[in-house]
Scaffold this active site. Sequence first.
Site, PDB file in Angstrom:
ATOM      1  N   SER A   1       1.404  -1.272  -0.491  1.00 21.30           N
ATOM      2  CA  SER A   1      -0.101  -0.049  -0.215  1.00 21.30           C
ATOM      3  C   SER A   1       0.814   1.459   0.358  1.00 21.30           C
ATOM      4  CB  SER A   1      -1.229   0.286   1.280  1.00 21.30           C
ATOM      5  OG  SER A   1       0.153   0.019   2.388  1.00 21.30           O
TER       6      SER A   1
ATOM      7  N   HIS B   1      -0.115   6.581   6.381  1.00 18.89           N
ATOM      8  CA  HIS B   1       0.671   6.253   5.018  1.00 18.89           C
ATOM      9  C   HIS B   1       0.615   7.278   4.416  1.00 18.89           C
ATOM     10  CE1 HIS B   1      -1.174   2.300   5.442  1.00 18.89           C
ATOM     11  NE2 HIS B   1      -0.578   1.979   3.974  1.00 18.89           N
TER      12      HIS B   1
END
Length: 305
Positions: free
Chosen positions: A62, A286
């Site tokens: 990811s 992230h």
Amino acid sequence: MPPSSKPSTPDRTTSVPVRRAVRAAAALAAVAAVTAGATDASAAPTPEPRADAVRYVALGDSFSSGLGIPEQTDAVCGRSSRSYPALVAGTVGAASFTDATCAGAATANMTGSQETVPPQLDALRADTTLVSLGVGGNDLDLVGTITRCVVLGYLVPHGSPCKASFTLFGTDEIGSRINTTAPKIDAVLREIRTRSPKARVVVMGYPALFPDDGTACRETVALADGDFPWMRDKEKQLNTMLAQQATARGATYVDVYGPSVGHDVCAPAGVRWIEPEETAEAAGFHPNAAGHRSMADAVLASLTR
């Protein structure tokens, strides 16, 4: 999967197609501007693919797919049109680009399927000239580790309760996971070289999630104050392992940690490249679009060396 007993010698000739394509990007843009006004573009013959054309395959988890960054182009794998692989492909004018990255991927998903998603290495071809690999965090259960640290931080705000929980009886559980992941990274790199012997391979590090100076920001992330520097150290240990494996297999390690210092979860909005929770900009913990832009710049810089 045991590590190789003898690292292979880097094949520096494989970087030539990439370097040529990077230098050619500006020239191609100029040609496109001149030919854009042609009245009958459909009549022009389809050019043959250039011998030095970049054929790029992106592999990873990811942190490579761009999870949560708009616009999402693949709901299953969390791919974004503004991920660093997409930005790199656009900048070098890749003749072909396959984004095989997928949220949740571990080293096992390079050669094995990830539920309905086929093995990522299946995207490689003999004529592939550029491969980026960003994997390893899920082998450590990075998300689970952060979640555990946050829970413990709520209960014990001072000291290092998460570090203590992972180092019981003198062990270092996260360090052990990193060491166990090393031969898996080595095996993936060997398989990439087998399937795409002409490719320039770049191995991505992970950007700075927490302040590099070890300071805490409990108002933003509920880790105990002593666990901020511990998490920083474990991420650096992971990046060091990735760099070592890349060097041993003749790949190029791309340092994205250094450029991201000061842009971690503790930085204010507009400065941070890592989102502390799920927002409209990216998934929690992230990199956002600015983070991926920096990662793309690091990849492109590595291709000119």
